[in-house]
Design a protein around this motif. Structure first.
Motif, PDB file in Angstrom:
ATOM      1  N   VAL A 318      -6.945   3.283   3.166  1.00 46.52           N
ATOM      2  CA  VAL A 318      -5.949   2.451   3.864  1.00 46.52           C
ATOM      3  C   VAL A 318      -6.083   1.030   3.323  1.00 46.52           C
ATOM      4  CG1 VAL A 318      -5.241   1.464   6.074  1.00 46.52           C
ATOM      5  CG2 VAL A 318      -6.002   3.855   5.966  1.00 46.52           C
ATOM      6  N   GLN A 319      -4.954   0.452   2.871  1.00 44.63           N
ATOM      7  CA  GLN A 319      -4.966  -0.915   2.320  1.00 44.63           C
ATOM      8  C   GLN A 319      -4.708  -1.917   3.446  1.00 44.63           C
ATOM      9  OE1 GLN A 319      -5.337  -2.140  -1.169  1.00 44.63           O
ATOM     10  NE2 GLN A 319      -5.675  -3.883   0.169  1.00 44.63           N
ATOM     11  N   TYR A 320      -5.585  -2.922   3.583  1.00 42.82           N
ATOM     12  CA  TYR A 320      -5.402  -3.983   4.586  1.00 42.82           C
ATOM     13  C   TYR A 320      -4.882  -5.238   3.886  1.00 42.82           C
ATOM     14  CZ  TYR A 320      -7.904  -1.033   7.879  1.00 42.82           C
ATOM     15  OH  TYR A 320      -8.259   0.008   8.708  1.00 42.82           O
ATOM     16  N   ILE A 321      -3.759  -5.774   4.378  1.00 48.17           N
ATOM     17  CA  ILE A 321      -3.107  -6.927   3.731  1.00 48.17           C
ATOM     18  C   ILE A 321      -2.966  -8.074   4.726  1.00 48.17           C
ATOM     19  CG2 ILE A 321      -0.969  -7.761   2.645  1.00 48.17           C
ATOM     20  CD1 ILE A 321      -0.602  -5.025   1.407  1.00 48.17           C
ATOM     21  N   ASN A 322      -3.423  -9.253   4.293  1.00 53.67           N
ATOM     22  CA  ASN A 322      -3.374 -10.462   5.118  1.00 53.67           C
ATOM     23  C   ASN A 322      -2.187 -11.327   4.691  1.00 53.67           C
ATOM     24  OD1 ASN A 322      -3.802 -12.966   6.347  1.00 53.67           O
ATOM     25  ND2 ASN A 322      -5.425 -13.551   4.912  1.00 53.67           N
ATOM     26  N   ASP A 323      -1.158 -11.380   5.551  1.00 53.26           N
ATOM     27  CA  ASP A 323       0.018 -12.211   5.283  1.00 53.26           C
ATOM     28  C   ASP A 323       0.190 -13.189   6.447  1.00 53.26           C
ATOM     29  OD1 ASP A 323       2.258 -12.868   3.601  1.00 53.26           O
ATOM     30  OD2 ASP A 323       3.579 -11.822   4.984  1.00 53.26           O
ATOM     31  N   SER A 324      -0.942 -13.765   6.877  1.00 58.60           N
ATOM     32  CA  SER A 324      -0.931 -14.645   8.052  1.00 58.60           C
ATOM     33  C   SER A 324      -0.008 -15.843   7.854  1.00 58.60           C
ATOM     34  CB  SER A 324      -2.352 -15.135   8.354  1.00 58.60           C
ATOM     35  OG  SER A 324      -2.350 -15.980   9.478  1.00 58.60           O
ATOM     36  N   THR A 341       4.428   2.052   1.462  1.00 58.46           N
ATOM     37  CA  THR A 341       3.707   3.128   2.155  1.00 58.46           C
ATOM     38  C   THR A 341       3.972   2.974   3.655  1.00 58.46           C
ATOM     39  OG1 THR A 341       1.775   1.704   2.439  1.00 58.46           O
ATOM     40  CG2 THR A 341       1.798   3.081   0.467  1.00 58.46           C
ATOM     41  N   PRO A 342       3.694   4.008   4.459  1.00 59.82           N
ATOM     42  CA  PRO A 342       3.818   3.853   5.919  1.00 59.82           C
ATOM     43  C   PRO A 342       2.932   2.690   6.380  1.00 59.82           C
ATOM     44  CG  PRO A 342       3.459   6.161   5.343  1.00 59.82           C
ATOM     45  CD  PRO A 342       3.265   5.372   4.083  1.00 59.82           C
ATOM     46  N   THR A 343       3.478   1.849   7.264  1.00 57.15           N
ATOM     47  CA  THR A 343       2.818   0.581   7.582  1.00 57.15           C
ATOM     48  C   THR A 343       2.517   0.436   9.073  1.00 57.15           C
ATOM     49  OG1 THR A 343       3.940  -0.467   5.704  1.00 57.15           O
ATOM     50  CG2 THR A 343       3.097  -1.942   7.407  1.00 57.15           C
ATOM     51  N   VAL A 344       1.281   0.018   9.357  1.00 59.96           N
ATOM     52  CA  VAL A 344       0.916  -0.408  10.706  1.00 59.96           C
ATOM     53  C   VAL A 344       1.033  -1.927  10.695  1.00 59.96           C
ATOM     54  CG1 VAL A 344      -0.897  -0.507  12.452  1.00 59.96           C
ATOM     55  CG2 VAL A 344      -0.666   1.538  10.996  1.00 59.96           C
ATOM     56  N   TRP A 345       1.961  -2.447  11.505  1.00 64.99           N
ATOM     57  CA  TRP A 345       2.337  -3.861  11.408  1.00 64.99           C
ATOM     58  C   TRP A 345       1.776  -4.647  12.593  1.00 64.99           C
ATOM     59  CZ3 TRP A 345       7.863  -5.639  13.032  1.00 64.99           C
ATOM     60  CH2 TRP A 345       8.015  -7.015  12.798  1.00 64.99           C
ATOM     61  N   ALA A 410      -4.957   7.955   5.722  1.00 66.78           N
ATOM     62  CA  ALA A 410      -5.075   7.767   4.270  1.00 66.78           C
ATOM     63  C   ALA A 410      -3.697   7.558   3.656  1.00 66.78           C
ATOM     64  CB  ALA A 410      -5.750   8.982   3.653  1.00 66.78           C
ATOM     65  N   GLY A 411      -3.587   6.540   2.795  1.00 69.11           N
ATOM     66  CA  GLY A 411      -2.307   6.256   2.141  1.00 69.11           C
ATOM     67  C   GLY A 411      -1.458   5.228   2.874  1.00 69.11           C
ATOM     68  N   ASP A 412      -1.849   4.845   4.106  1.00 71.50           N
ATOM     69  CA  ASP A 412      -1.086   3.846   4.869  1.00 71.50           C
ATOM     70  C   ASP A 412      -1.505   2.423   4.488  1.00 71.50           C
ATOM     71  OD1 ASP A 412      -0.037   6.002   6.168  1.00 71.50           O
ATOM     72  OD2 ASP A 412      -0.904   5.567   8.144  1.00 71.50           O
ATOM     73  N   THR A 413      -0.744   1.460   4.984  1.00 76.92           N
ATOM     74  CA  THR A 413      -1.088   0.047   4.841  1.00 76.92           C
ATOM     75  C   THR A 413      -1.154  -0.582   6.231  1.00 76.92           C
ATOM     76  OG1 THR A 413       0.068  -0.109   2.718  1.00 76.92           O
ATOM     77  CG2 THR A 413      -0.350  -2.176   3.855  1.00 76.92           C
ATOM     78  N   VAL A 414      -2.161  -1.424   6.459  1.00 80.28           N
ATOM     79  CA  VAL A 414      -2.199  -2.236   7.674  1.00 80.28           C
ATOM     80  C   VAL A 414      -1.824  -3.651   7.261  1.00 80.28           C
ATOM     81  CG1 VAL A 414      -3.651  -3.226   9.490  1.00 80.28           C
ATOM     82  CG2 VAL A 414      -3.939  -0.818   8.821  1.00 80.28           C
TER      83      VAL A 414
END
Length: 443
Positions: A318-324, A341-345, A410-414
């Motif tokens: 799972v990729q964690y992305i910081n766009d604060s 990818t499917p995203t947890v926002w 697996a495969g999602d993005t947070v």
């Protein structure tokens, strides 16, 4: 001796105090809140009179000139009194620019300012002596005092532009205009638009305005107002004779028949909005005669900006992305647009009168769960509640990240992309982004 009063004891206020003192002003600095220890020390060491936790009118209304920190709105009582007494109010960039003959590149826009300013600086510093300032890094005033570079790249907000008088950048960049900070502009979009265009108001025919030719708001304004400077548009969809455009997968920039061509395949920054940011920065560099090879290499090795679509870690695929840094809807639009990818926002904070409609297609298509991180999440839940299967709320970053960890597969993005200001739960967007990164690293 002229009296300079400064409202606000942050980076721009203290920088102005130092420059003002060096230029022979009698200086007094006043802050309604608490001044940070590091700034207090600077003021004390330089024997500059200051106060905090109050505004003493008798020490303020006798000013010849007032420098107001960009964070202070005009509707504040003390500012109204200063203006009604006929005292000139200026921003730090206005005050500081009087004391330099440097070539100034001024960059504004609702989104992408920091990325474009950092990238422009990254390219220019390969061949020129240049400072980076404005809304970013060390204050413009203090840099003029300490280094006085022959060139500056300034990231400039609308609040700073509101209080300019004679300030003019030789090269102005207007990236885009979307509704933002409307709470400061009487909720009138046109006031905000006019504020952004102040970046070009003092320009002459020897100066340049680089702008997004795909932005309807900008085009409409240019149709109805005369600008003196030479226009250099950039576009992803139109063919541009003088300026930059996308031709298949190549960026083409032409200025006075001198052309540079760059394949987009090798660019360090991904996403459509970043193609535009890279066009704008390269156009500046091309104007300032930076070698084509240097421009190409700089675009390929640029590291990006902290808190702006910053890839933090991959955990369990799972990729964690910081766009604060996404403090408005349009910034989050770009973030969601670039998700594949499917995203947890993770979203929420202080809403500046947000209209979330433009996000609906992305939320429907890409977002599997929403975590609302704010003191008041009612509007978010009302807006998105029916669009996703899972919507939860929390007021703690650590908890938001733990919930995301449970939901993501697996495969999602947070993605932390709040679309709101951070001041309800955090000190600023940097604090919010760092807490996110710490929480992810602690998983």
């Amino acid at each position: 001796m002229k009296r300079l009063v400064i409202l606000g004891g942050g980076e721009s206020g203290v920088g102005t105090a130092l420059l003002g003192k060096a230029k022979g002003y009698e200086v007094f600095l006043s802050d309604k809140g608490k001044i940070k220890e590091i700034y207090r020390d600077v003021l004390k060491n330089n024997e500059i009179e200051f106060e905090d936790a109050q505004h003493t009118e008798s020490k303020i209304l006798n000013a010849d000139i007032v420098m107001k920190s960009p964070g202070i709105p005009d509707k504040v009582e003390i500012v109204k009194k200063i203006r009604s007494n006929g005292i000139q109010v200026v921003s730090e960039i206005e005050f500081a620019s009087k004391y330099t003959d440097a070539t100034i590149v001024g960059i504004t826009g609702s989104n992408g300012k920091t990325t474009t300013a950092s990238l422009t600086y990254h390219i220019l510093k390969q061949e020129l002596e240049v400072g980076l300032s404005g809304n970013i890094g060390k204050s413009f005033a203090q840099q003029i005092l300490e280094f006085d570079y022959p060139n500056y790249v300034l990231e400039i907000s609308s609040f700073q532009l509101d209080d300019i008088v004679d300030f003019k950048p030789h090269i102005a960049v207007l990236l885009n205009i979307t509704p933002d900070h409307l709470d400061r502009y009487d909720y009138k979009f046109e006031n905000y638009i006019n504020s952004k265009f102040r970046i070009a108001m003092n320009q002459t025919k020897d100066d340049y305005l680089i702008y997004d030719a795909d932005d309807e708001v900008i085009n409409e304004w240019l149709k109805n107002h005369k600008i003196q400077s030479t226009l250099l548009p950039f576009s992803l969809v139109k063919t541009i004779e003088n300026g930059a455009y996308l031709d298949n997968d190549n960026i083409k920039i032409t200025i006075d028949n001198n052309q540079i061509i760059m394949p987009t395949a090798n660019l360090a920054l991904e996403g459509k909005h970043n193609v535009k940011n890279q066009m704008a920065a390269s156009t500046v560099a091309h104007l300032l005669k930076i070698r084509k090879q240097t421009i190409r290499e700089s675009l390929e090795n640029f590291q990006g900006v902290e808190h702006r679509l910053e890839h933090v870690l991959k955990i369990n695929k799972v990729q964690y992305i910081n766009d604060s840094k996404a403090t408005n809807v349009n910034a989050t639009y770009y973030a969601l647009e670039s998700m594949d990818t499917p995203t947890v926002w993770i979203v929420g904070g202080v809403d500046k009168g947000n209209d979330y409609k433009e996000l609906f297609p992305f939320v429907n298509e890409k977002v599997k769960a929403i975590i609302c991180l704010g003191v008041d999440n009612e509007k978010l839940i009302g807006t998105f509640g029916n669009m996703v299967d899972v919507i939860v709320e929390t007021q703690f970053m650590t908890e938001a990240v733990k919930i995301a960890y449970k939901i993501a597969e697996a495969g999602d993005t947070v993605l932390l992309s709040p679309a709101c200001a951070s001041f309800d739960l955090f000190e600023n967007y940097e604090d919010r982004g760092r807490q996110f990164k710490d929480a992810v690293r602690n998983l």
